[in-house]
Design an enzyme around this catalytic site. Structure first.
Site, PDB file in Angstrom:
ATOM      1  N   LYS A 152       0.869  -1.185   0.000  1.00 51.79           N
ATOM      2  CA  LYS A 152       0.000   0.000   0.000  1.00 51.79           C
ATOM      3  C   LYS A 152       0.894   1.220   0.000  1.00 51.79           C
ATOM      4  CE  LYS A 152      -4.484   0.822   0.521  1.00 51.79           C
ATOM      5  NZ  LYS A 152      -5.539  -0.134   0.189  1.00 51.79           N
TER       6      LYS A 152
HETATM    7  N1  GLU Z   1      -7.248   0.125  -3.128  1.00 46.89           N
HETATM    8  C1  GLU Z   1      -8.016  -1.050  -3.350  1.00 46.89           C
HETATM    9  C2  GLU Z   1      -8.009  -1.939  -2.126  1.00 46.89           C
HETATM   10  O1  GLU Z   1      -7.804  -1.481  -1.024  1.00 46.89           O
HETATM   11  C3  GLU Z   1      -7.599  -1.773  -4.624  1.00 46.89           C
HETATM   12  C4  GLU Z   1      -6.213  -2.297  -4.639  1.00 46.89           C
HETATM   13  C5  GLU Z   1      -5.768  -2.848  -5.999  1.00 46.89           C
HETATM   14  O2  GLU Z   1      -6.566  -2.908  -6.906  1.00 46.89           O
HETATM   15  O3  GLU Z   1      -4.589  -3.195  -6.103  1.00 46.89           O
HETATM   16  O4  GLU Z   1      -8.255  -3.114  -2.195  1.00 46.89           O
END
Ligand code: GLU
Length: 435
Positions: free
Chosen positions: A124
């Site tokens: 993240k």
């Molecule tokens: N931000 C989204 C999540 O928390 C999508 C992450 C992604 O598609 O890699 O799952």
């Protein structure tokens, strides 16, 4: 037996080990890991490794603002685990972003991808910035410099960012372009959630909201109810909340209330969601929508309804309001909206909580489809994408439901236990290098 070093340096008491990431959401995530690991009898050496992110990157991001001043922002990327595949997870722009929050979210991504059976790890990123205060040019400058600071620590086989709170497909287009400019050729696979024109997938934009609705349908079915005949309350009207509201409305659900940064709105007869979406396109926020009354965030969460979908921020349901929640089912569109104490209370009160790593997995599932389609240079129809999404997310629900039924655990611990189990097997097979 695994050991964890403790920090004894009085001059920098917060600078190593798990202490480096300490914070409400990270601590909450670690406690959840401990409980779920115990429930599935996880190997202690594996547990001690998965409680810590593999890598954390902190970058200064100098940005030329429109008034020609240079402002320096702080950006993060936490890479939690790559055992199952490249690190995968969104990039968040929000004023409250911190290393601790990003580490917690990266950890959740690992277990989300593991639970959903994707060949991806967890990561993240984020920048501590209020994106609503930036012009388009400033946002572009910020995104491009952040991407270039991350350099080859991201990449199609290394770590693949995606949109999250405060970012969107345009942000991903800038990231993809910057990375491609720096490596010298076009690399669409470095990010997912891109615009369709440059290699995005049909269905990606609404995927998290659609996944929320698929999970709500499964949970309703277990309680003998149907989406066409229920009431629903949605906290948050960003990408996730607005799509969840639309898809639930299209299936006949009555949406009693929604909220966003401007406050909440309520209509006991059900909101006209397509009209509300038009209103938001014109006015940016839901405030002022004519066919509804205002409602506070606290009151919205405590409304009597069949399904409550928290699709905004973390830590919205705690031990303080959990005793007052009147929903039958909670479907977590946001990451970490319910803390551990609240999970326990809701479980005791027989309220079915479909946890984040399951309920909001639609986004990363279709991100995975986008990555696969890009590598094959062969793109699917929207119907195909949505069908496959349904199969993957419903399959994960069934797996969690089976564990919950066998063990009497709450859904969150069952989901986490299942996710840990897959990762544990892979880690034990791969072994520790050097041994
Ligand atoms: N931000 C989204 C999540 O928390 C999508 C992450 C992604 O598609 O890699 O799952």
């Amino acid at each position: 037996m695994a050991t964890t070093e403790t920090n004894s340096n009085p001059h920098s008491p917060l600078l190593h080990g798990e202490d480096l990431y300490r914070g409400e959401m990270f601590d909450n995530t670690i406690k959840l890991l401990d409980v779920a690991a115990k429930a599935i009898n996880c190997d202690p050496n594996v547990l001690s490794r998965i409680k810590r992110p593999k890598k954390a990157i902190v970058v200064s991001v100098p940005v030329r603002m429109d008034d020609y001043r240079v402002k320096v922002f702080t950006g993060f990327r936490v890479q939690h685990s790559s055992t199952l595949g490249p690190y995968k997870g969104g990039i968040r722009y929000h004023q409250d972003v911190s290393l601790s929050e990003v580490a917690a979210l990266a950890t959740l991504m690992t277990f989300k991808c593991s639970l959903l059976n994707l060949p991806l790890g967890g990561g993240k990123g984020g920048i501590a910035v209020d994106p609503t205060k930036l012009s388009r040019t400033e946002k572009q400058n910020l995104t491009r410099r952040y991407t270039s600071e991350l350099g080859t620590l991201i990449g199609p086989q290394v770590d693949i960012p995606a949109p999250d709170m405060g970012t969107d497909s345009q942000t991903m287009a800038w990231m993809m372009d910057t990375y491609s400019q720096e490596v010298g050729f076009s690399q669409p696979g470095v990010v997912t959630g891109k615009p369709i024109e440059i290699g995005g997938s049909l269905g990606r934009n609404g995927a998290t909201g659609l996944g929320v609705v698929f999970i709500a349908e499964k949970a309703l079915e277990k309680l003998g109810m149907k989406m066409s005949n229920i009431t629903m309350v949605i906290q948050g009207f960003g990408n996730v909340g607005s799509h969840a509201a639309l898809y639930a409305h299209q299936r006949g659900a009555k949406i009693l209330a929604v909220s966003d940064v401007s406050g909440g709105i309520h209509n006991a007869n059900g909101l006209d969601v397509p009209e509300l979406l038009k209103w938001v396109t014109e006015h940016k926020v839901i405030k002022g929508f004519p066919k509804a009354e205002p409602i506070s965030n606290e009151a919205l969460l405590e409304l009597k309804c069949d399904v409550l979908a928290p699709c905004a921020m973390e830590n919205q349901i705690s031990e303080v309001n959990a005793p007052r929640i009147q929903a039958k089912i909670i479907v977590e569109g946001a990451n970490g909206p319910t803390n551990n104490a609240a999970t326990k209370i809701l479980h005791e009160r027989d309220i079915l909580v479909c946890p984040d790593i399951l309920a909001n997995g639609g986004g990363v599932i279709v991100s995975y489809f986008e990555w696969v389609q890009g590598m094959a240079s062969f793109f699917w129809t929207e119907e195909d994408v949505n069908d496959r999404l349904k199969r993957v997310i419903n399959g994960a629900f069934d797996k969690v439901w089976e564990i919950k039924t066998e063990t009497k655990l709450d859904m969150r611990t069952a989901a986490m236990g299942s996710a840990i189990r897959r990762l544990e097997r892979a880690m034990l097979l791969r072994g520790l290098y050097p041994r």
